[in-house]
Write an enzyme that holds these catalytic residues in place. Structure first.
Site, PDB file in Angstrom:
ATOM      1  N   HIS A 121      91.703  79.989  -5.610  1.00 49.63           N
ATOM      2  CA  HIS A 121      90.970  80.439  -6.803  1.00 49.63           C
ATOM      3  C   HIS A 121      91.078  81.969  -6.834  1.00 49.63           C
ATOM      4  O   HIS A 121      91.195  82.605  -5.779  1.00 49.63           O
ATOM      5  CB  HIS A 121      89.505  79.999  -6.627  1.00 49.63           C
ATOM      6  CG  HIS A 121      88.627  80.192  -7.809  1.00 49.63           C
ATOM      7  ND1 HIS A 121      88.066  81.405  -8.120  1.00 49.63           N
ATOM      8  CD2 HIS A 121      88.182  79.320  -8.748  1.00 49.63           C
ATOM      9  CE1 HIS A 121      87.307  81.264  -9.198  1.00 49.63           C
ATOM     10  NE2 HIS A 121      87.368  80.013  -9.601  1.00 49.63           N
ATOM     11  N   ASP A 198      87.102  79.050   2.016  1.00 48.98           N
ATOM     12  CA  ASP A 198      86.422  78.942   0.728  1.00 48.98           C
ATOM     13  C   ASP A 198      86.016  77.477   0.570  1.00 48.98           C
ATOM     14  O   ASP A 198      86.860  76.605   0.359  1.00 48.98           O
ATOM     15  CB  ASP A 198      87.389  79.396  -0.376  1.00 48.98           C
ATOM     16  CG  ASP A 198      86.861  79.106  -1.778  1.00 48.98           C
ATOM     17  OD1 ASP A 198      85.832  78.407  -1.907  1.00 48.98           O
ATOM     18  OD2 ASP A 198      87.489  79.569  -2.739  1.00 48.98           O
ATOM     19  N   GLN A 201      84.636  73.947  -3.227  1.00 47.94           N
ATOM     20  CA  GLN A 201      84.911  72.588  -3.716  1.00 47.94           C
ATOM     21  C   GLN A 201      84.821  71.538  -2.614  1.00 47.94           C
ATOM     22  O   GLN A 201      85.108  70.361  -2.869  1.00 47.94           O
ATOM     23  CB  GLN A 201      86.309  72.526  -4.354  1.00 47.94           C
ATOM     24  CG  GLN A 201      86.485  73.411  -5.568  1.00 47.94           C
ATOM     25  CD  GLN A 201      85.637  72.972  -6.753  1.00 47.94           C
ATOM     26  OE1 GLN A 201      85.136  71.851  -6.808  1.00 47.94           O
ATOM     27  NE2 GLN A 201      85.450  73.861  -7.718  1.00 47.94           N
ATOM     28  N   LYS A 224      77.505  74.401  -7.423  1.00 50.62           N
ATOM     29  CA  LYS A 224      78.510  73.336  -7.373  1.00 50.62           C
ATOM     30  C   LYS A 224      78.028  72.163  -6.532  1.00 50.62           C
ATOM     31  O   LYS A 224      78.700  71.146  -6.412  1.00 50.62           O
ATOM     32  CB  LYS A 224      79.824  73.881  -6.828  1.00 50.62           C
ATOM     33  CG  LYS A 224      80.486  74.885  -7.779  1.00 50.62           C
ATOM     34  CD  LYS A 224      81.892  75.180  -7.372  1.00 50.62           C
ATOM     35  CE  LYS A 224      82.436  76.420  -8.041  1.00 50.62           C
ATOM     36  NZ  LYS A 224      82.875  76.191  -9.423  1.00 50.62           N
ATOM     37  N   CYS A 362      91.154  79.513 -13.241  1.00 50.62           N
ATOM     38  CA  CYS A 362      91.066  80.677 -12.330  1.00 50.62           C
ATOM     39  C   CYS A 362      92.037  80.539 -11.164  1.00 50.62           C
ATOM     40  O   CYS A 362      91.703  80.891 -10.017  1.00 50.62           O
ATOM     41  CB  CYS A 362      89.643  80.875 -11.805  1.00 50.62           C
ATOM     42  SG  CYS A 362      88.477  81.261 -13.079  1.00 50.62           S
TER      43      CYS A 362
HETATM   44  N1  PLP Z   1      86.582  78.958  -5.004  1.00 51.33           N
HETATM   45  C1  PLP Z   1      86.878  77.803  -5.600  1.00 51.33           C
HETATM   46  C2  PLP Z   1      87.849  76.883  -4.954  1.00 51.33           C
HETATM   47  C3  PLP Z   1      86.259  77.471  -6.813  1.00 51.33           C
HETATM   48  O1  PLP Z   1      86.563  76.316  -7.416  1.00 51.33           O
HETATM   49  C4  PLP Z   1      85.336  78.384  -7.387  1.00 51.33           C
HETATM   50  C5  PLP Z   1      84.710  78.085  -8.694  1.00 51.33           C
HETATM   51  O2  PLP Z   1      85.203  77.320  -9.483  1.00 51.33           O
HETATM   52  C6  PLP Z   1      85.061  79.561  -6.723  1.00 51.33           C
HETATM   53  C7  PLP Z   1      85.686  79.818  -5.530  1.00 51.33           C
HETATM   54  C8  PLP Z   1      84.092  80.568  -7.260  1.00 51.33           C
HETATM   55  O3  PLP Z   1      82.808  80.061  -7.207  1.00 51.33           O
HETATM   56  P1  PLP Z   1      81.593  80.879  -7.851  1.00 51.33           P
HETATM   57  O4  PLP Z   1      82.005  81.185  -9.254  1.00 51.33           O
HETATM   58  O5  PLP Z   1      80.445  79.943  -7.765  1.00 51.33           O
HETATM   59  O6  PLP Z   1      81.403  82.102  -7.033  1.00 51.33           O
END
Ligand code: PLP
Length: 404
Positions: A121, A198, A201, A224, A362
């Protein structure tokens, strides 16, 4: 799991959109909230609202205890060794920015390298690019195969004496690939390189045990995982959090301040400058308790059944392309139907009450690797049903007919 009764816990799921029942398949972007989480927020503001940590009065102490209890709930949920290892942040994005910023400051010099993957992401790419511009560090990328699985043989060969940290996603938000993070971490550790995972998900869908994984850092967002927006977690091994410098300065994070010299607070407060989201933390804990009561194994089993069911049905549609065919996959389905633009598909499904996400999600470098601009993404939660998938597939077929 009794899905019908579970759905009653989520009032929004009985809403109608353009006269059709809402079918919410945008769970990878954010999840809906059970009533208990919303009530916890209300209860916090009505009954336990006072700034925490500094107060001697009753309400402040009660709010402090609720906040610290929430931290212990998070600790238990991911099996951290100590609650000192749980830092509350604004979410995954802030957690990654925190680590990249302080790690680059303290542990990286010009020419040093960070390894990320092609399926990150933007929130696990851009923070490293900011550090790359500041400090002259280089970013190396693990590629994937045609199924959307990371190429581990290439990964093994990306290490050099310049590699200082590995930062990869546990589960891809586009492909659904569940990456072999335990192996990724083991390989990094053979080179004495720490790892940031990270987990945005992964925590909503699979049991995460940070001690078993042995990651140095693990990041996720409450929204999430059925919790509130604006709060998330950075797990960090105590030895690492101890030796790294603070991220932001302000109240809470200090032990003492004079104009000559300031000393920093102990963990985890050293990383929590300013008034934290103490209402959000207790609501997040409520969400984690809700998930724990359902059982992550039950959740994973049902979501996997939904994924298999939807994949089979989608595959019967002509000119359907599904992106992400990994052996280990979470409940995310990215696709394109013929040459129908993803926005058109998303907008027309919306008119049928079906919420999906469209675009690059993203993850533009991943889109470039796939040679496309974007996809339609349906992402399932335990509260979704096979009947909803039937309606979704019928909706796609209807859109396909309109275009051909
Ligand atoms: N990393 C992954 C794999 C994501 O899917 C997302 C959000 O869709 C994020 C990071 C960023 O999360 P946040 O916007 O809650 O900080």
């Amino acid at each position: 799991m009794d899905i019908r009764s579970i759905r009653k816990d989520f009032p929004i799921l009985s809403h109608k959109i353009y006269d059709s029942p809402l079918i919410y398949f945008d769970n990878a972007a954010t999840t809906q909230k059970p009533r208990c989480v919303v009530e916890k927020i209300e209860e916090g503001y009505y009954n336990a609202n006072a700034n925490i940590h500094r107060g001697v009065h009753f309400l402040s102490q009660e709010a402090t205890e609720a906040h610290e209890k929430a931290r212990r709930t998070v600790q238990k949920f991911i099996n951290a060794r100590s609650s000192n290892e749980i830092v509350f942040t604004r979410g995954t994005t802030e957690s990654v920015n925190l680590v990249s910023s302080i790690f680059a400051d303290a542990c990286m010099n010009e020419g040093d390298e960070v390894i990320v993957s092609v399926m990150e992401h933007h929130s696990n790419i851009v923070p490293w690019q900011i550090q790359a511009a500041r400090k002259g560090i280089a970013i190396k990328v693990i590629p994937m195969n045609e199924k959307g699985e990371l190429q581990m043989d290439v990964y093994r060969n990306l290490f050099s004496e310049k590699t200082k940290i590995v930062a990869v996603t546990h589960v891809s938000n586009v492909l659904g690939t569940i990456n072999p993070v335990k192996e990724i971490i083991e390989i990094a550790h053979e080179h004495e390189v720490p790892v940031l995972i990270d987990g945005a998900q992964s925590v909503p869908h699979l049991k995460v045990d940070v001690q078993d994984l042995d990651a140095e850092f693990y990041a996720f967002s409450a929204h999430k995982i059925y919790g509130p927006t604006g709060i998330g977690v950075l797990y960090g091994k105590e030895e690492w959090l101890d030796k790294l410098p603070p991220y932001q300065g302000g109240g809470e994070m200090i032990a003492s301040v004079t104009f000559e010299k300031t000393t920093f607070n102990e963990l985890p407060f050293k990383f929590e400058a300013g008034t934290p989201d103490f209402i959000g933390s207790t609501a997040m804990a409520e969400a984690l308790n809700y998930i724990s009561a359902l059982g992550l194994d039950n959740i994973a089993a049902w979501e996997n059944e939904l994924l298999q069911y939807a994949t089979e049905k989608l595959n019967t549609i002509e000119h359907m392309r599904i992106f992400g065919q990994a052996r280990h996959k979470s409940s995310v389905l990215s696709f394109l139907a013929g040459d129908i633009h993803h926005y058109d598909m998303g907008m027309l499904l919306d008119r049928l009450g079906i919420a999906v996400r469209t675009g690059h999600h993203c993850a533009q470098p991943l889109m470039q690797a796939l040679g496309i601009e974007g996809t339609v993404r349906a992402s399932f939660s335990f509260y979704n049903t096979k009947e909803e998938i039937d309606a979704f597939v019928a909706g796609i077929e209807r859109v396909c007919k309109m275009f051909h």
